[in-house]
Design a protein around this motif. Sequence first.
Motif, PDB file in Angstrom:
ATOM      1  N   HIS A  10       0.860  -1.262   0.032  1.00 56.05           N
ATOM      2  CA  HIS A  10       0.014  -0.074   0.091  1.00 56.05           C
ATOM      3  C   HIS A  10       1.003   1.062   0.004  1.00 56.05           C
ATOM      4  O   HIS A  10       1.471   1.438   1.036  1.00 56.05           O
ATOM      5  CB  HIS A  10      -0.882   0.052   1.336  1.00 56.05           C
ATOM      6  N   SER A  16      -4.561   4.955   4.605  1.00 54.56           N
ATOM      7  CA  SER A  16      -5.628   3.903   4.375  1.00 54.56           C
ATOM      8  C   SER A  16      -6.758   3.733   5.512  1.00 54.56           C
ATOM      9  O   SER A  16      -6.381   4.132   6.764  1.00 54.56           O
ATOM     10  CB  SER A  16      -4.719   2.453   4.407  1.00 54.56           C
ATOM     11  N   ARG A  17      -7.907   3.543   5.284  1.00 57.67           N
ATOM     12  CA  ARG A  17      -8.984   3.220   6.078  1.00 57.67           C
ATOM     13  C   ARG A  17      -9.028   1.543   6.117  1.00 57.67           C
ATOM     14  O   ARG A  17      -9.068   0.995   7.377  1.00 57.67           O
ATOM     15  CB  ARG A  17     -10.190   3.697   5.840  1.00 57.67           C
ATOM     16  N   ILE A  18      -9.100   0.839   5.060  1.00 57.69           N
ATOM     17  CA  ILE A  18      -9.624  -0.406   4.917  1.00 57.69           C
ATOM     18  C   ILE A  18      -8.312  -1.309   5.542  1.00 57.69           C
ATOM     19  O   ILE A  18      -8.403  -2.190   6.414  1.00 57.69           O
ATOM     20  CB  ILE A  18     -10.125  -0.914   3.401  1.00 57.69           C
ATOM     21  N   PRO A  66      -4.905  -2.540  -2.029  1.00 56.05           N
ATOM     22  CA  PRO A  66      -5.858  -2.022  -2.578  1.00 56.05           C
ATOM     23  C   PRO A  66      -5.870  -2.251  -3.958  1.00 56.05           C
ATOM     24  O   PRO A  66      -4.950  -2.212  -4.675  1.00 56.05           O
ATOM     25  CB  PRO A  66      -5.699  -0.597  -2.198  1.00 56.05           C
ATOM     26  N   PHE A  67      -7.151  -2.059  -4.516  1.00 55.12           N
ATOM     27  CA  PHE A  67      -7.231  -2.513  -6.086  1.00 55.12           C
ATOM     28  C   PHE A  67      -6.739  -1.004  -6.721  1.00 55.12           C
ATOM     29  O   PHE A  67      -7.604  -0.105  -6.434  1.00 55.12           O
ATOM     30  CB  PHE A  67      -8.582  -2.758  -6.444  1.00 55.12           C
ATOM     31  N   TYR A  68      -5.760  -0.953  -7.597  1.00 58.75           N
ATOM     32  CA  TYR A  68      -5.180   0.237  -8.263  1.00 58.75           C
ATOM     33  C   TYR A  68      -5.497   0.039  -9.705  1.00 58.75           C
ATOM     34  O   TYR A  68      -4.769  -0.842 -10.233  1.00 58.75           O
ATOM     35  CB  TYR A  68      -4.193   0.755  -7.786  1.00 58.75           C
ATOM     36  N   TRP A  69      -6.164   0.885 -10.498  1.00 56.61           N
ATOM     37  CA  TRP A  69      -6.256   0.764 -11.853  1.00 56.61           C
ATOM     38  C   TRP A  69      -6.575  -0.490 -12.481  1.00 56.61           C
ATOM     39  O   TRP A  69      -5.684  -1.151 -13.115  1.00 56.61           O
ATOM     40  CB  TRP A  69      -5.021   1.562 -12.679  1.00 56.61           C
ATOM     41  N   TYR A  70      -7.489  -1.273 -11.817  1.00 53.78           N
ATOM     42  CA  TYR A  70      -7.824  -2.519 -11.964  1.00 53.78           C
ATOM     43  C   TYR A  70      -6.806  -3.569 -11.705  1.00 53.78           C
ATOM     44  O   TYR A  70      -6.782  -4.833 -12.524  1.00 53.78           O
ATOM     45  CB  TYR A  70      -8.423  -2.680 -13.382  1.00 53.78           C
ATOM     46  N   SER A 107      -9.058  -4.877  -1.583  1.00 52.79           N
ATOM     47  CA  SER A 107     -10.166  -3.636  -1.295  1.00 52.79           C
ATOM     48  C   SER A 107     -10.169  -2.811  -2.735  1.00 52.79           C
ATOM     49  O   SER A 107      -9.314  -2.649  -3.238  1.00 52.79           O
ATOM     50  CB  SER A 107      -9.920  -2.704  -0.095  1.00 52.79           C
ATOM     51  N   CYS A 108     -11.543  -2.456  -2.896  1.00 52.63           N
ATOM     52  CA  CYS A 108     -11.883  -1.536  -3.957  1.00 52.63           C
ATOM     53  C   CYS A 108     -13.119  -1.026  -3.872  1.00 52.63           C
ATOM     54  O   CYS A 108     -13.820  -1.013  -3.294  1.00 52.63           O
ATOM     55  CB  CYS A 108     -11.893  -2.581  -5.435  1.00 52.63           C
ATOM     56  N   GLY A 109     -12.855   0.334  -4.433  1.00 55.67           N
ATOM     57  CA  GLY A 109     -13.820   1.342  -4.460  1.00 55.67           C
ATOM     58  C   GLY A 109     -15.139   1.030  -4.984  1.00 55.67           C
ATOM     59  O   GLY A 109     -16.254   1.227  -4.530  1.00 55.67           O
ATOM     60  N   GLY A 110     -15.083   0.306  -6.320  1.00 54.09           N
ATOM     61  CA  GLY A 110     -16.544  -0.258  -6.773  1.00 54.09           C
ATOM     62  C   GLY A 110     -17.300  -1.375  -6.016  1.00 54.09           C
ATOM     63  O   GLY A 110     -16.601  -2.170  -5.340  1.00 54.09           O
ATOM     64  N   TYR A 115     -18.786  -4.517 -10.981  1.00 56.02           N
ATOM     65  CA  TYR A 115     -17.864  -5.366 -11.491  1.00 56.02           C
ATOM     66  C   TYR A 115     -18.528  -6.800 -12.175  1.00 56.02           C
ATOM     67  O   TYR A 115     -18.261  -7.729 -11.835  1.00 56.02           O
ATOM     68  CB  TYR A 115     -16.783  -5.880 -10.513  1.00 56.02           C
ATOM     69  N   THR A 152     -15.486   0.567  -0.848  1.00 53.21           N
ATOM     70  CA  THR A 152     -14.704   1.263   0.100  1.00 53.21           C
ATOM     71  C   THR A 152     -15.072   2.488   0.393  1.00 53.21           C
ATOM     72  O   THR A 152     -15.249   3.210   1.506  1.00 53.21           O
ATOM     73  CB  THR A 152     -13.298   1.037  -0.089  1.00 53.21           C
ATOM     74  N   HIS A 153     -15.532   3.247  -0.732  1.00 50.89           N
ATOM     75  CA  HIS A 153     -15.492   4.741  -0.582  1.00 50.89           C
ATOM     76  C   HIS A 153     -16.721   5.176   0.372  1.00 50.89           C
ATOM     77  O   HIS A 153     -16.534   6.063   1.032  1.00 50.89           O
ATOM     78  CB  HIS A 153     -15.627   5.518  -2.037  1.00 50.89           C
TER      79      HIS A 153
HETATM   80  C1  LIG Z   1      -4.433   5.258  -7.793  1.00 51.01           C
HETATM   81  C2  LIG Z   1      -5.739   4.458  -7.224  1.00 51.01           C
HETATM   82  C3  LIG Z   1      -6.461   3.743  -8.411  1.00 51.01           C
HETATM   83  C4  LIG Z   1      -7.478   3.228  -7.751  1.00 51.01           C
HETATM   84  N1  LIG Z   1      -8.291   2.045  -8.858  1.00 51.01           N
HETATM   85  C5  LIG Z   1      -9.302   1.666  -8.537  1.00 51.01           C
HETATM   86  C6  LIG Z   1      -9.835   0.762  -9.267  1.00 51.01           C
HETATM   87  O1  LIG Z   1      -9.432   0.411 -10.611  1.00 51.01           O
HETATM   88  N2  LIG Z   1     -11.101   0.131  -9.164  1.00 51.01           N
HETATM   89  C7  LIG Z   1     -11.701   0.366  -7.999  1.00 51.01           C
HETATM   90  O2  LIG Z   1     -12.819  -0.285  -7.493  1.00 51.01           O
HETATM   91  N3  LIG Z   1     -11.167   1.194  -6.894  1.00 51.01           N
HETATM   92  C8  LIG Z   1     -10.023   1.855  -7.441  1.00 51.01           C
HETATM   93  N4  LIG Z   1      -9.426   2.721  -6.316  1.00 51.01           N
HETATM   94  C9  LIG Z   1      -9.924   2.933  -5.049  1.00 51.01           C
HETATM   95  C10 LIG Z   1      -9.037   2.017  -4.139  1.00 51.01           C
HETATM   96  O3  LIG Z   1      -9.142   0.615  -4.362  1.00 51.01           O
HETATM   97  C11 LIG Z   1      -9.667   2.132  -2.614  1.00 51.01           C
HETATM   98  O4  LIG Z   1      -9.592   3.655  -2.289  1.00 51.01           O
HETATM   99  C12 LIG Z   1      -8.941   1.412  -1.447  1.00 51.01           C
HETATM  100  O5  LIG Z   1      -9.013   0.146  -1.827  1.00 51.01           O
HETATM  101  C13 LIG Z   1      -9.256   1.694  -0.255  1.00 51.01           C
HETATM  102  O6  LIG Z   1      -8.523   1.008   0.497  1.00 51.01           O
HETATM  103  P1  LIG Z   1      -7.711   2.058   1.793  1.00 51.01           P
HETATM  104  O7  LIG Z   1      -8.507   2.667   2.643  1.00 51.01           O
HETATM  105  O8  LIG Z   1      -6.853   0.684   2.385  1.00 51.01           O
HETATM  106  O9  LIG Z   1      -6.641   2.997   1.077  1.00 51.01           O
HETATM  107  C14 LIG Z   1      -8.186   3.508  -6.815  1.00 51.01           C
HETATM  108  C15 LIG Z   1      -7.768   4.315  -5.676  1.00 51.01           C
HETATM  109  C16 LIG Z   1      -6.515   4.941  -6.259  1.00 51.01           C
HETATM  110  C17 LIG Z   1      -5.843   6.050  -5.369  1.00 51.01           C
END
Ligand SMILES: Cc1cc2nc3c(=O)[nH]c(=O)nc-3n(C[C@H](O)[C@H](O)[C@H](O)COP(=O)(O)O)c2cc1C
Length: 202
Positions: A10, A16-18, A66-70, A107-110, A115, A152-153
């Motif tokens: 990370h 981070s929250r999650i 965390p899931f970043y850019w898929y 973890s992911c925002g979506g 998905y 997660t958002h």
């Molecule tokens: C650079 C970046 C890319 C991200 N890409 C995705 C994504 O592709 N799909 C998605 O669902 N969330 C995406 N997110 C949201 C993160 O996955 C989410 O904020 C994170 O899992 C939360 O965990 P944390 O509180 O531990 O940071 C992205 C966030 C960032 C900062």
Amino acid sequence: MAKLLILFAHPVFEKSRIHKRMVNHTRHLEHVYFHDLYETYPDLDIDINREQQLLLEHDIIIWQHPFYWYSAPAMIKQWQDLVLEHNWAYGANGKMLTGKRIFNALSCGGSLEAYSQTGRNRFSIRQFLTPFEQTATLCNMHYMPPFVVHGTHKMSEADIELHAVQYLQLLISLVHNRISEDEYQSVNYLNDLLPVPEQVKS
Ligand SMILES: Cc1cc2nc3c(=O)[nH]c(=O)nc-3n(C[C@H](O)[C@H](O)[C@H](O)COP(=O)(O)O)c2cc1C
């Protein structure tokens, strides 16, 4: 008892929250080695021998991120590129990881609906994770379904806590070898094998 290795990545853990909650619940578990890759290698200068030694010493490997850019943050790719060497992890003489289990804990925002074929991301998390699955398979490992925290958002503190507890339950079950291959092969996410806390259901 199985020995677990968490390869944690990370890049902004302080925000981070999650994962902060997931890590707080699990980092001191017995038989679990928590390895923070960004903390250990802030310059991405990975010690390949050390990483390979850690892999040899553990039965189940977890890419936690965390899931970043898929996909995963860059550190995970750097780790794969450098550590999974030809004729060590794969190739005619590369059998060192044979039989080990591995999965993503992400973890992911979506949301789950986002998905899906008709959702905004068009593909499932499992489809996006295909390169991880095939990397594991090429290295003679058993790829397990992922543990996924969706949405997660908008997640409340209570729901974050519940998911972190679920993750803790998963790691304890894995350490005690309570999840068979038949069981994990039958589910989409490892979450599906765990009791769902009441607040998350509603
Ligand atoms: C650079 C970046 C890319 C991200 N890409 C995705 C994504 O592709 N799909 C998605 O669902 N969330 C995406 N997110 C949201 C993160 O996955 C989410 O904020 C994170 O899992 C939360 O965990 P944390 O509180 O531990 O940071 C992205 C966030 C960032 C900062």
